[in-house]
Design an enzyme around this catalytic site. Structure first.
Site, PDB file in Angstrom:
ATOM      1  N   SER A 194      38.153  34.882  43.845  1.00 55.14           N
ATOM      2  CA  SER A 194      39.297  35.644  44.355  1.00 55.14           C
ATOM      3  C   SER A 194      39.041  36.154  45.772  1.00 55.14           C
ATOM      4  O   SER A 194      37.893  36.302  46.173  1.00 55.14           O
ATOM      5  CB  SER A 194      39.573  36.846  43.462  1.00 55.14           C
ATOM      6  OG  SER A 194      39.404  36.506  42.118  1.00 55.14           O
ATOM      7  N   GLY A 198      33.650  38.878  48.684  1.00 52.23           N
ATOM      8  CA  GLY A 198      32.407  38.877  49.455  1.00 52.23           C
ATOM      9  C   GLY A 198      31.876  37.504  49.815  1.00 52.23           C
ATOM     10  O   GLY A 198      30.692  37.362  50.132  1.00 52.23           O
ATOM     11  N   GLU A 416      38.157  39.339  23.188  1.00 46.63           N
ATOM     12  CA  GLU A 416      36.966  38.577  23.578  1.00 46.63           C
ATOM     13  C   GLU A 416      35.826  38.786  22.590  1.00 46.63           C
ATOM     14  O   GLU A 416      35.054  37.864  22.316  1.00 46.63           O
ATOM     15  CB  GLU A 416      36.519  38.959  24.987  1.00 46.63           C
ATOM     16  CG  GLU A 416      37.547  38.663  26.087  1.00 46.63           C
ATOM     17  CD  GLU A 416      38.017  37.209  26.086  1.00 46.63           C
ATOM     18  OE1 GLU A 416      37.197  36.317  25.776  1.00 46.63           O
ATOM     19  OE2 GLU A 416      39.207  36.974  26.376  1.00 46.63           O
ATOM     20  N   HIS A 419      36.225  36.298  19.758  1.00 46.16           N
ATOM     21  CA  HIS A 419      35.696  34.970  20.084  1.00 46.16           C
ATOM     22  C   HIS A 419      34.168  34.956  19.976  1.00 46.16           C
ATOM     23  O   HIS A 419      33.582  34.062  19.375  1.00 46.16           O
ATOM     24  CB  HIS A 419      36.053  34.584  21.527  1.00 46.16           C
ATOM     25  CG  HIS A 419      37.491  34.214  21.742  1.00 46.16           C
ATOM     26  ND1 HIS A 419      38.143  33.258  21.011  1.00 46.16           N
ATOM     27  CD2 HIS A 419      38.398  34.651  22.659  1.00 46.16           C
ATOM     28  CE1 HIS A 419      39.392  33.128  21.459  1.00 46.16           C
ATOM     29  NE2 HIS A 419      39.574  33.972  22.459  1.00 46.16           N
TER      30      HIS A 419
HETATM   31  P1  ADP Z   1      36.067  37.023  50.982  1.00 45.78           P
HETATM   32  O1  ADP Z   1      35.418  36.191  52.043  1.00 45.78           O
HETATM   33  O2  ADP Z   1      35.563  36.682  49.603  1.00 45.78           O
HETATM   34  O3  ADP Z   1      37.545  37.068  51.031  1.00 45.78           O
HETATM   35  P2  ADP Z   1      34.819  39.161  52.419  1.00 45.78           P
HETATM   36  O4  ADP Z   1      33.402  38.718  52.409  1.00 45.78           O
HETATM   37  O5  ADP Z   1      35.578  38.895  53.665  1.00 45.78           O
HETATM   38  O6  ADP Z   1      35.595  38.542  51.194  1.00 45.78           O
HETATM   39  O7  ADP Z   1      34.880  40.713  52.058  1.00 45.78           O
HETATM   40  C1  ADP Z   1      35.646  41.616  52.788  1.00 45.78           C
HETATM   41  C2  ADP Z   1      34.987  42.946  52.871  1.00 45.78           C
HETATM   42  O8  ADP Z   1      34.903  43.544  51.584  1.00 45.78           O
HETATM   43  C3  ADP Z   1      33.553  42.880  53.344  1.00 45.78           C
HETATM   44  O9  ADP Z   1      33.475  42.918  54.729  1.00 45.78           O
HETATM   45  C4  ADP Z   1      32.939  44.114  52.699  1.00 45.78           C
HETATM   46  O10 ADP Z   1      33.195  45.260  53.460  1.00 45.78           O
HETATM   47  C5  ADP Z   1      33.680  44.239  51.406  1.00 45.78           C
HETATM   48  N1  ADP Z   1      32.954  43.613  50.284  1.00 45.78           N
HETATM   49  C6  ADP Z   1      33.378  42.581  49.521  1.00 45.78           C
HETATM   50  N2  ADP Z   1      32.477  42.285  48.566  1.00 45.78           N
HETATM   51  C7  ADP Z   1      31.452  43.130  48.726  1.00 45.78           C
HETATM   52  C8  ADP Z   1      30.200  43.324  48.052  1.00 45.78           C
HETATM   53  N3  ADP Z   1      29.851  42.564  46.997  1.00 45.78           N
HETATM   54  N4  ADP Z   1      29.378  44.290  48.504  1.00 45.78           N
HETATM   55  C9  ADP Z   1      29.728  45.050  49.546  1.00 45.78           C
HETATM   56  N5  ADP Z   1      30.876  44.930  50.226  1.00 45.78           N
HETATM   57  C10 ADP Z   1      31.748  43.990  49.823  1.00 45.78           C
HETATM   58 ZN    ZN Z   2      41.146  34.080  23.850  1.00 46.42          ZN
END
Ligand code: ADP
Ligand code: ZN
Length: 583
Positions: A194, A198, A416, A419
């Site tokens: 989604s 990150g 869940e 299951h």
């Molecule tokens: P995607 O590329 O999956 O759409 P991003 O890497 O661009 O998501 O995430 C956007 C922002 O959300 C990051 O810059 C960070 O600030 C925050 N973020 C998302 N996931 C994490 C995580 N696992 N740990 C810390 N910050 C996160």
């Molecule tokens: Zn189910």
């Protein structure tokens, strides 16, 4: 195709314009083709007062009309009192600075048109160049700023993804080590999941950990330009990366350039060409060179299968929504640089933010800080955070499940758990590696992962057990919440149970009442209108549903414990599940 057409039209317009301009200039020139007369002869005629009219201009020749009506041109003497001399000979003098005749005006307009066209076209080409320049600039910023670069420690949660990527970092850093063993360095890694989970952050961290340049691009950068430009951008991107030796190339929204070809009607030459360029570049790396391409997508289902073949993006890592603990860690991480009040309970906040992505959690912390700042409060307190939380919930779309209620959460948990419980009890040889109530990109609700033992054949009982595992979600819902409160969450399960039961009866000859005939072969698609067969399929499913319910009833305590575990942690791995069942 569209770009190709556009380009052709522009070229035709340019050609026509050039031809017309030249033609008109030639015509105008021709009009000026008077007989030449040498200057000495002209002065003689002047002295004889045979000159009637002279048109002065700054050009090398001047136009002369004699009394006889004859027209000539002669050298422009460009002497100071030439005009006076003419006037003294009673010659009519016309001074022509610039003649605004219709021909000249048309020429000027056409000339301007051509100029504008070339400037505009040149700028387009320049756009591509400046985009490339941007790419290198970004890479340079990253190389020179080693301390500020993203590391794995800047990412909370996503443990499995990080684990796989640590290996990639090692590949980049020590290609020789792997070369010694004849291992091939992976060229492409695909991160899918989604938005806001990150993926970009992880790719950045890979380059940061390996201390190599980071080249971020977007899949759509390569498709909105003229024919062939996408492919050439790909080539020059790789050329730049290769020049620096090792690098991480990050292609966000890679689905834009690698869409499943079957899905696009008639195909698209241009994006095919771009995709092929990418695949060629990826397979063209010298072995073990230390360049890794990381692609990211929210839609792995629409991705061109060519991208997923060995030697391309053959490592696929799911980056899922964070579970409760990960949410807590992400909130903590983004709270580090903020003045949080002591009363702020991030664990409580993690509880409330089911289905929030990392980006949303970051946004929540940021909004809270903004509210506190607006109020000039010294610390960010729980009421600021609550305000931010509710405004985010209101602002989010309906389809978004961020606002999931506790009730819904517990229904999913029991479903869940059903299951997982049945799977563990009746198929102990199968592994349930993970139970979760967080939706993944692959399944809408939570999921229970079943790994079936490799078998050449399935027995009748195997198929029946399979049907029971599928029915167990609904069975648990019904037993715990009552017949009226069952949900739509089981629709995929029912589809699966129906198809398995149908096969059992109509294809495998496993139902005593129906005998050994292959009804599937006899009736084909019309099988559904055969009441006897469908009646039997229904009975079969009903029998198995009752059996499932009675097993769950006998183990209701375990079911409740699993569901409670899921409510608390949102995800249980195999060992946690086993310890619940065995105590
Ligand atoms: P995607 O590329 O999956 O759409 P991003 O890497 O661009 O998501 O995430 C956007 C922002 O959300 C990051 O810059 C960070 O600030 C925050 N973020 C998302 N996931 C994490 C995580 N696992 N740990 C810390 N910050 C996160
Ligand atoms: Zn189910």
């Amino acid at each position: 195709m569209k770009y190709l057409l556009q380009k052709k039209i522009l070229i035709v317009i340019a050609m026509v314009t050039i031809i017309m301009t030249t033609g008109i200039f030639l015509y105008v020139e021709k009009g000026n083709e008077y007989e030449k007369m040498n200057y000495k002869k002209f002065t003689e005629l002047l002295d004889e007062n045979k000159v009637e009219k002279v048109t002065l201009s700054s050009s090398p020749y001047i136009k002369v009309i004699l009394d006889s009506g004859k027209e000539f041109k002669t050298q422009n003497p460009r002497i100071e009192n030439f005009k006076e001399k003419l006037l003294l000979h009673e010659v009519e003098v016309i001074e022509e600075e610039f003649s605004f005749n219709s021909k000249n005006i048309i020429s000027i307009f056409i000339f301007l048109g051509v100029l504008v066209f070339f400037v505009y076209y040149g700028k387009k080409g320049g756009g591509a160049k400046s985009a490339q320049k941007e790419i290198t600039d970004m890479a340079n910023i990253d190389i020179n700023n080693d301390e500020k670069r993203t590391r794995f420690k800047n990412i909370a949660g996503n443990e499995e993804a990080k684990e796989s990527l640590v290996e990639i970092v090692d590949f980049i850093k020590n290609p020789d080590k792997y070369e010694k063993y004849g291992a091939r360095i992976p060229r492409g890694v695909l991160l899918y999941g989604s938005p806001g989970t990150g993926k970009t952050l992880l790719a950045k961290a890979v380059s940061g950990e390996a201390s190599v340049p980071f080249f971020p691009v977007n899949g759509s950068d390569f498709i909105q330009v003229y024919a062939g430009v996408g492919a050439s951008r790909i080539r020059s991107l790789f050329k730049k990366a290769r020049k620096l030796g090792k690098a991480v190339i990050f292609i966000d929204e890679i689905d834009a350039l690698g869409k499943n070809r079957k899905n696009s009607i008639g195909g698209n030459d241009e994006s095919d060409r771009t995709l092929n360029a990418l695949l060629t570049e990826m397979s063209g790396f010298n072995e073990n060179q230390g360049i890794v391409v990381i692609g990211a997508t929210n839609r792995i289902d629409i991705l061109d299968k060519a991208l997923l073949r060995p030697g391309r993006f053959d490592r696929q890592i799911e980056v899922g929504l964070p579970d409760r603990m990960s949410r807590y860690n992400i909130l903590k991480l983004h709270g580090l640089n903020k003045p949080l009040d002591k009363s702020v309970n991030l664990m409580e906040l993690a509880d409330k933010t089911v289905y929030f992505s990392g980006a949303k959690l970051e946004n929540l912390m940021n909004e809270s800080a903004i509210i506190a700042a607006r109020n000039n409060d010294e610390f960010i307190n729980m009421s600021h955070i609550d305000k931010a939380f509710y405004s985010m919930l209101i602002g989010s779309e309906k389809k978004d499940k961020s606002s999931i209620s506790v009730d819904e959460k517990s229904i999913t948990a029991y479903h869940e758990a059903g299951h997982a419980l049945i799977s563990k009890l009746i198929c102990p040889e199968n592994r349930v590696t993970k139970v979760s109530i967080i939706p993944s990109t692959k399944g809408a609700g939570g999921f229970t992962m079943n790994i079936y033992k490799d078998k050449m054949y399935q027995t009748k009982r195997d198929i029946e057990k399979n049907i029971m595992v599928s029915l167990a979600g609904r069975a648990a819902e019904e037993l715990v919440f009552g017949e009226e409160d069952i949900t739509t969450g089981a629709s995929n399960d029912l589809e699966r149970a129906t198809m398995l039961s149908l096969k059992l009866v109509s294809k495998f000859g496993m139902d005593k009442n129906m005998g050994l005939l292959s009804y599937e072969r006899l009736y084909g698609n019309n099988i559904v209108s055969n009441e006897k067969i469908i009646g039997r399929v229904k009975e079969k499913v009903e029998e198995l549903y009752e059996e499932t319910k009675s097993i769950i009833k006998d183990n209701l305590d375990i079911l409740k414990d699993i569901a409670k575990g899921l409510m608390e942690y949102e995800m249980l791995d195999e060992s946690q599940l086993e310890s619940i069942i065995n105590t």
